[in-house]
Design a protein around this motif. Sequence first.
Motif, PDB file in Angstrom:
ATOM      1  N   ALA A 126       6.559   8.013   0.369  1.00  0.00           N
ATOM      2  CA  ALA A 126       7.067   9.148   1.136  1.00  0.00           C
ATOM      3  C   ALA A 126       8.584   9.159   1.017  1.00  0.00           C
ATOM      4  O   ALA A 126       9.241   8.180   1.374  1.00  0.00           O
ATOM      5  N   LEU A 127       9.130  10.243   0.498  1.00  0.00           N
ATOM      6  CA  LEU A 127      10.573  10.469   0.476  1.00  0.00           C
ATOM      7  C   LEU A 127      10.861  11.502   1.559  1.00  0.00           C
ATOM      8  O   LEU A 127      10.383  12.639   1.486  1.00  0.00           O
ATOM      9  N   PHE A 128      11.636  11.088   2.550  1.00  0.00           N
ATOM     10  CA  PHE A 128      11.750  11.857   3.784  1.00  0.00           C
ATOM     11  C   PHE A 128      13.206  12.065   4.168  1.00  0.00           C
ATOM     12  O   PHE A 128      14.070  11.234   3.874  1.00  0.00           O
ATOM     13  N   HIS A 129      13.452  13.176   4.812  1.00  0.00           N
ATOM     14  CA  HIS A 129      14.709  13.373   5.529  1.00  0.00           C
ATOM     15  C   HIS A 129      14.388  14.234   6.740  1.00  0.00           C
ATOM     16  O   HIS A 129      13.590  15.168   6.623  1.00  0.00           O
ATOM     17  N   ASP A 180       0.820  -1.213   0.000  1.00  0.00           N
ATOM     18  CA  ASP A 180       0.000   0.000   0.000  1.00  0.00           C
ATOM     19  C   ASP A 180       0.855   1.265   0.000  1.00  0.00           C
ATOM     20  O   ASP A 180       0.381   2.328  -0.409  1.00  0.00           O
ATOM     21  N   ALA A 181       2.100   1.144   0.460  1.00  0.00           N
ATOM     22  CA  ALA A 181       2.938   2.339   0.569  1.00  0.00           C
ATOM     23  C   ALA A 181       4.406   1.959   0.706  1.00  0.00           C
ATOM     24  O   ALA A 181       4.740   0.849   1.126  1.00  0.00           O
ATOM     25  N   VAL A 182       5.255   2.916   0.348  1.00  0.00           N
ATOM     26  CA  VAL A 182       6.704   2.813   0.560  1.00  0.00           C
ATOM     27  C   VAL A 182       7.169   4.074   1.276  1.00  0.00           C
ATOM     28  O   VAL A 182       6.764   5.184   0.923  1.00  0.00           O
ATOM     29  N   PHE A 183       8.019   3.872   2.264  1.00  0.00           N
ATOM     30  CA  PHE A 183       8.641   4.965   3.003  1.00  0.00           C
ATOM     31  C   PHE A 183      10.130   4.919   2.697  1.00  0.00           C
ATOM     32  O   PHE A 183      10.742   3.844   2.769  1.00  0.00           O
ATOM     33  N   GLY A 184      10.724   6.040   2.352  1.00  0.00           N
ATOM     34  CA  GLY A 184      12.150   6.077   2.057  1.00  0.00           C
ATOM     35  C   GLY A 184      12.808   7.270   2.728  1.00  0.00           C
ATOM     36  O   GLY A 184      12.607   8.404   2.300  1.00  0.00           O
ATOM     37  N   ALA A 185      13.568   7.016   3.783  1.00  0.00           N
ATOM     38  CA  ALA A 185      14.265   8.088   4.500  1.00  0.00           C
ATOM     39  C   ALA A 185      15.681   8.216   3.968  1.00  0.00           C
ATOM     40  O   ALA A 185      16.436   7.244   3.967  1.00  0.00           O
ATOM     41  N   LEU A 226       9.970  16.398   3.087  1.00  0.00           N
ATOM     42  CA  LEU A 226       8.986  15.337   2.881  1.00  0.00           C
ATOM     43  C   LEU A 226       8.277  15.551   1.552  1.00  0.00           C
ATOM     44  O   LEU A 226       7.601  16.552   1.354  1.00  0.00           O
ATOM     45  N   ALA A 227       8.467  14.597   0.665  1.00  0.00           N
ATOM     46  CA  ALA A 227       7.745  14.584  -0.610  1.00  0.00           C
ATOM     47  C   ALA A 227       6.820  13.375  -0.610  1.00  0.00           C
ATOM     48  O   ALA A 227       7.270  12.244  -0.413  1.00  0.00           O
ATOM     49  N   LEU A 228       5.548  13.612  -0.798  1.00  0.00           N
ATOM     50  CA  LEU A 228       4.551  12.549  -0.839  1.00  0.00           C
ATOM     51  C   LEU A 228       4.068  12.395  -2.273  1.00  0.00           C
ATOM     52  O   LEU A 228       3.696  13.378  -2.924  1.00  0.00           O
TER      53      LEU A 228
END
Length: 199
Positions: free
Chosen positions: A141-144, A109-114, A192-194
């Motif tokens: 979600a591309l996160f830092h 359902d989703a991917v999270f990438g820090a 944060l880019a969603l």
Amino acid sequence: MADHHTHVQDFFTARASDWDTRFPDDAPAYAAAVEALGLRPGDAVLDAGCGTGRALPALRDAVGPQGTVLGADLTPAMLQAAVRAGRDRPGRLLLADVARLPLRNASLDAVFGAGLISHLSHPGPDLAELARVVRPGGQLALFHPIGRAALAARHGRRITDDDLRAEPNLRPLLAHSGWRLDSYTDEDARFLALAVRAD
């Protein structure tokens, strides 16, 4: 590709043992980023390039006991650090390259990438691989935990126009990889880019 993988593994292997102690105050930022994903109980989510698994407890809280939480990383030492920190309990850890995931099409359902995008050897195809394993309408979600300017300053650099995380670069990169950028935040305290998986 092998050279890039070796470089990434060498970089993170050297830092794995004290990674969490270098960034001890990031947990609230991770939790807020996971909350922004809008996961529901029972969802299946992947932390791509999970490192020491700092997002896994928040991801587990979001999807509940019936959900599926996976953490994939290329570097054995980072996964070993995740196990030492007990983060193999909230999620299943996979030694895997995010460019070739051992997952079925549309299984998540989703991917999270820090901190992920700057370590991808082929960002377009690698983001397309993440799209492959996410159902249409699923999220990325591309996160830092700090923004681009703060991160560049930490490394003694300035932001450059070719930074993949800059919105004018990221939006088309995602679009060509099966994603639609939905929201973009680049502040001192968070990047944060969603994005949403295109149909």
